[in-house]
Design an enzyme around this catalytic site. Structure first.
Site, PDB file in Angstrom:
ATOM      1  CD  GLU A  33      73.778  64.059  48.911  1.00 27.70           C
ATOM      2  OE1 GLU A  33      73.827  63.652  47.763  1.00 27.70           O
ATOM      3  OE2 GLU A  33      72.995  63.323  49.287  1.00 27.70           O
ATOM      4  N   GLY A 176      68.172  38.941  38.010  1.00 22.23           N
ATOM      5  CA  GLY A 176      69.043  40.015  37.081  1.00 22.23           C
ATOM      6  C   GLY A 176      70.196  39.543  36.999  1.00 22.23           C
ATOM      7  CB  VAL A 179      77.004  45.252  36.321  1.00 22.42           C
ATOM      8  CG1 VAL A 179      78.148  45.661  37.361  1.00 22.42           C
ATOM      9  CG2 VAL A 179      77.587  45.257  34.761  1.00 22.42           C
ATOM     10  CB  ILE A 180      74.102  45.453  40.280  1.00 23.27           C
ATOM     11  CG1 ILE A 180      74.259  46.905  39.470  1.00 23.27           C
ATOM     12  CG2 ILE A 180      73.595  45.658  41.948  1.00 23.27           C
ATOM     13  CD1 ILE A 180      74.046  48.099  40.278  1.00 23.27           C
ATOM     14  CG  HIS A 441     108.274  38.955  30.398  1.00 22.21           C
ATOM     15  ND1 HIS A 441     107.176  38.040  29.995  1.00 22.21           N
ATOM     16  CD2 HIS A 441     109.554  37.261  31.203  1.00 22.21           C
ATOM     17  CE1 HIS A 441     107.620  36.693  30.708  1.00 22.21           C
ATOM     18  NE2 HIS A 441     108.561  36.744  30.919  1.00 22.21           N
TER      19      HIS A 441
HETATM   20  C1  LIG Z   1      75.819  47.956  43.624  1.00 22.17           C
HETATM   21  C2  LIG Z   1      76.458  49.274  43.140  1.00 22.17           C
HETATM   22  C3  LIG Z   1      76.999  48.486  42.430  1.00 22.17           C
HETATM   23  C4  LIG Z   1      77.840  49.692  41.282  1.00 22.17           C
HETATM   24  N1  LIG Z   1      79.185  49.640  40.883  1.00 22.17           N
HETATM   25  C5  LIG Z   1      79.499  50.367  39.862  1.00 22.17           C
HETATM   26  C6  LIG Z   1      81.563  50.222  39.875  1.00 22.17           C
HETATM   27  O1  LIG Z   1      81.727  49.825  40.171  1.00 22.17           O
HETATM   28  N2  LIG Z   1      81.552  51.150  38.941  1.00 22.17           N
HETATM   29  C7  LIG Z   1      79.846  52.246  38.406  1.00 22.17           C
HETATM   30  O2  LIG Z   1      80.701  53.247  37.419  1.00 22.17           O
HETATM   31  N3  LIG Z   1      79.471  52.376  38.539  1.00 22.17           N
HETATM   32  C8  LIG Z   1      78.836  51.764  39.503  1.00 22.17           C
HETATM   33  N4  LIG Z   1      78.051  51.490  39.986  1.00 22.17           N
HETATM   34  C9  LIG Z   1      76.967  52.987  39.192  1.00 22.17           C
HETATM   35  C10 LIG Z   1      77.418  54.385  40.021  1.00 22.17           C
HETATM   36  O3  LIG Z   1      77.013  54.420  41.275  1.00 22.17           O
HETATM   37  C11 LIG Z   1      76.071  55.081  39.545  1.00 22.17           C
HETATM   38  O4  LIG Z   1      76.849  55.606  38.221  1.00 22.17           O
HETATM   39  C12 LIG Z   1      77.233  56.569  40.411  1.00 22.17           C
HETATM   40  O5  LIG Z   1      76.915  56.674  41.449  1.00 22.17           O
HETATM   41  C13 LIG Z   1      75.920  57.798  39.278  1.00 22.17           C
HETATM   42  O6  LIG Z   1      76.290  58.951  39.826  1.00 22.17           O
HETATM   43  P1  LIG Z   1      75.203  60.059  39.681  1.00 22.17           P
HETATM   44  O7  LIG Z   1      76.261  61.295  40.233  1.00 22.17           O
HETATM   45  O8  LIG Z   1      74.396  60.196  38.464  1.00 22.17           O
HETATM   46  O9  LIG Z   1      74.453  60.241  41.517  1.00 22.17           O
HETATM   47  P2  LIG Z   1      74.286  59.433  42.576  1.00 22.17           P
HETATM   48  O10 LIG Z   1      75.740  58.094  42.115  1.00 22.17           O
HETATM   49  O11 LIG Z   1      73.333  58.377  42.557  1.00 22.17           O
HETATM   50  O12 LIG Z   1      74.315  60.499  43.617  1.00 22.17           O
HETATM   51  C14 LIG Z   1      72.927  61.360  43.296  1.00 22.17           C
HETATM   52  C15 LIG Z   1      73.210  62.545  45.135  1.00 22.17           C
HETATM   53  O13 LIG Z   1      71.960  63.062  44.870  1.00 22.17           O
HETATM   54  C16 LIG Z   1      71.470  63.438  45.870  1.00 22.17           C
HETATM   55  N5  LIG Z   1      69.917  63.929  45.609  1.00 22.17           N
HETATM   56  C17 LIG Z   1      69.000  62.912  45.053  1.00 22.17           C
HETATM   57  N6  LIG Z   1      67.781  64.048  44.842  1.00 22.17           N
HETATM   58  C18 LIG Z   1      68.203  65.170  45.786  1.00 22.17           C
HETATM   59  C19 LIG Z   1      68.218  66.370  46.031  1.00 22.17           C
HETATM   60  N7  LIG Z   1      66.671  66.603  45.949  1.00 22.17           N
HETATM   61  N8  LIG Z   1      68.414  66.817  46.947  1.00 22.17           N
HETATM   62  C20 LIG Z   1      69.964  66.931  47.510  1.00 22.17           C
HETATM   63  N9  LIG Z   1      70.783  65.586  47.167  1.00 22.17           N
HETATM   64  C21 LIG Z   1      69.724  65.033  46.005  1.00 22.17           C
HETATM   65  C22 LIG Z   1      71.338  62.137  46.593  1.00 22.17           C
HETATM   66  O14 LIG Z   1      71.349  61.192  47.623  1.00 22.17           O
HETATM   67  C23 LIG Z   1      73.071  61.217  45.691  1.00 22.17           C
HETATM   68  O15 LIG Z   1      73.927  61.004  47.060  1.00 22.17           O
HETATM   69  C24 LIG Z   1      77.077  51.458  41.237  1.00 22.17           C
HETATM   70  C25 LIG Z   1      76.040  51.231  41.881  1.00 22.17           C
HETATM   71  C26 LIG Z   1      75.104  50.529  42.018  1.00 22.17           C
HETATM   72  C27 LIG Z   1      74.174  50.257  42.858  1.00 22.17           C
END
Ligand SMILES: Cc1cc2nc3c(=O)[nH]c(=O)nc-3n(C[C@H](O)[C@H](O)[C@H](O)COP(=O)(O)OP(=O)(O)OC[C@H]3O[C@@H](n4cnc5c(N)ncnc54)[C@H](O)[C@@H]3O)c2cc1C
Length: 462
Positions: A33, A176, A179-180, A441
């Site tokens: 990470e 847009g 949701v966000i 209830h």
């Molecule tokens: C404002 C906002 C609100 C949201 N609210 C919700 C919600 O309420 N409910 C919900 O279900 N989803 C929500 N989401 C979506 C949710 O955050 C994502 O779907 C989720 O985080 C995806 O998980 P992931 O593990 O695939 O990736 P991520 O959470 O994006 O994590 C990926 C990680 O990989 C790391 N990384 C990338 N490339 C490298 C590399 N080469 N080397 C080392 N580290 C690396 C990044 O730094 C990051 O920390 C929201 C998103 C946003 C932006």
């Protein structure tokens, strides 16, 4: 050079959950990470901070709109924005540190830094190369750019900038109506900003059950949000005084502008895989930038897998988590599986909006005979007590078999209520199964039961 059974690149909900389950199943596991903290987009700049701000501003709204109705009199609180942001950061810190604790507890190694894959079976972090039998891409997503709009994260921001604005804007334009955009729009509207949402399509929250979307828009408008639908943003001009958003109405090509102190670009997210070296490895990608995987999350390179926002499917934290868990089981020689037909989606505004399964529009398109059981929260005593009688529960069931096909809820705690239907759907339940289940209830859940009753002989309190 250390040797691991699994190295996961990315410590978000997909990556960290996959890592914990891999370790629990006896695999020697590491997570790469690059951020200073674990938890990915979700914990650092997504789900968790946005919910903290929604929580704080919801209470503010309650004080201003509903306290006096309940006989709660007295001075109304004012907003200390710096403290509110501090509360949000504290919530982030507690959650990200929680993942660090879980890594230690489960003996998952955190390889700090940005990772790349120089060759199959190898992960490079800084100057060190580690080898692994299996590598998982869980690198998540980033905000999609919009033509003609330059993000500076001060005046023109993505959701990340919107979570740390220096001050509450007097005028916020959200580009847009997904949701966000609506969640952050709600936060700032409750804080007193004049919020205008500009959306390319003719309805908000694309893909949502149309009846719910309509009702949701009406409720948000009552809360002060303005909507300009069917409008294509042409560009944003930033000056010392703020920003001007130029848009064109699709129906007649007429052009207009909106003034704003802050512009939030919330037009979607795209997979993030930059710097991994996937092209030189020859990893197959999809046209929209996702890593191409099979039903077992495997890429075309042996021992290389991908999950979460980096692959296809809804960009949701729990979808990423479920994929992480399923892949861990697969890597440990078990049968991992994700049921994509039962992934709930929630919007955490007030009222909350939640859905699972098919929408009416999808069922019509499939030509499937269905029935609708609907129940208004007006008939739910608990909802009326908290001034949230406006929404409804809508249950869709197969016309012939009564099997539940989908549910769409707008109302109090919708994001929690939806899971009763998720469990029912996982077990292939009928609407009658829900209707025959005793519900305490007075609870909001009774509205779900009443909607199920409405699929049969009729709701009681309608
Ligand atoms: C404002 C906002 C609100 C949201 N609210 C919700 C919600 O309420 N409910 C919900 O279900 N989803 C929500 N989401 C979506 C949710 O955050 C994502 O779907 C989720 O985080 C995806 O998980 P992931 O593990 O695939 O990736 P991520 O959470 O994006 O994590 C990926 C990680 O990989 C790391 N990384 C990338 N490339 C490298 C590399 N080469 N080397 C080392 N580290 C690396 C990044 O730094 C990051 O920390 C929201 C998103 C946003 C932006």
């Amino acid at each position: 050079m250390a040797e691991f059974d699994v190295i996961i690149i990315g410590g978000g909900p997909g990556g960290y959950v996959c890592a914990i389950r891999c370790a629990q199943l006896g695999l020697k596991t590491a997570v790469v990470e690059g951020r200073d903290t674990l938890g990915g987009t979700c914990l650092n700049v997504g789900c968790i901070p946005s919910k903290a701000l929604l929580n704080a501003t919801h209470h503010l709204h309650e004080v201003h709109e509903n306290f006096e109705k309940m006989g709660l009199m007295g001075a109304k609180p004012t907003v200390d924005w710096a403290r509110m942001l501090g509360y949000k950061d504290d919530v982030i810190g507690q959650n990200t540190k929680g993942i660090e604790f879980l890594f230690k507890k489960n003996k998952v190694t955190w390889l700090k830094g940005w990772g790349s894959i120089p060759a199959a079976g190898q992960v490079k972090v800084g100057d060190e190369v580690h080898s692994a039998k299996n590598i998982v891409i869980a690198t998540g997503s980033e905000s999609s750019p919009l033509n003609g709009v330059t993000v500076d994260e001060k005046t023109v921001v993505t959701s990340t900038g919107a979570l740390t604005l220096e001050k509450i804007p007097a005028k916020l334009v959200v580009i847009g109506a997904g949701v966000i955009g609506l969640e952050m729009g709600s936060v700032y509207a409750r804080l007193g900003a004049e919020v205008t949402v500009v959306e390319y399509l003719d309805a908000i929250t694309p893909g949502m059950d149309a009846e719910v979307a309509k009702s949701f828009q009406r409720i948000l408008q009552k809360q002060g949000l303005k909507f300009i639908l069917g409008a294509a943003v042409q560009g944003v001009d930033v000056s010392k005084k703020g920003a001007k958003v130029r848009y064109k109405l699709r129906k007649d090509d007429s052009e207009a502008t909106l003034d704003a102190d802050t512009v939030l670009v919330a037009t979607g997210r795209r997979p993030f895989t930059a710097g991994l070296g996937l092209e030189s490895l020859g990893v197959e990608m999809l046209p929209r930038g996702q890593v191409k995987t099979d039903a077992h999350f495997a890429t075309n390179i042996k021992g290389l897998y991908a999950i979460g926002d980096a692959i296809t499917g809804p960009m949701l934290a729990h979808k990423a988590e479920d994929e992480g868990m399923a892949l861990a089981e697969i890597l440990a020689g078990k049968a991992g599986h994700v049921n994509y037909g039962v992934i709930p989606g929630v919007i955490y505004t007030t009222p909350e909006v939640a859905s699972v399964g098919k929408t009416e529009e999808q069922l019509k398109e499939e030509g499937r005979a269905y029935k609708v059981g609907k129940f208004s929260f007006m008939g739910n005593g608990r909802a009326k007590a908290v001034f949230q009688g406006e929404g409804f529960v809508k249950l869709l069931a197969d016309k012939a078999t009564d099997r539940i096909l989908g549910a769409h809820i707008i109302g109090p705690a919708a994001g929690d209520l939806i899971h009763e239907v998720c469990v029912a759907m996982e077990f292939g339940a009928s609407a009658q199964d829900l209707a025959l289940t005793c519900h305490a209830h007075p609870t909001y859940s009774e509205a779900v039961r009443e909607a199920a009753l409405a699929c049969g002989d009729g709701a009681i309190h309608a």
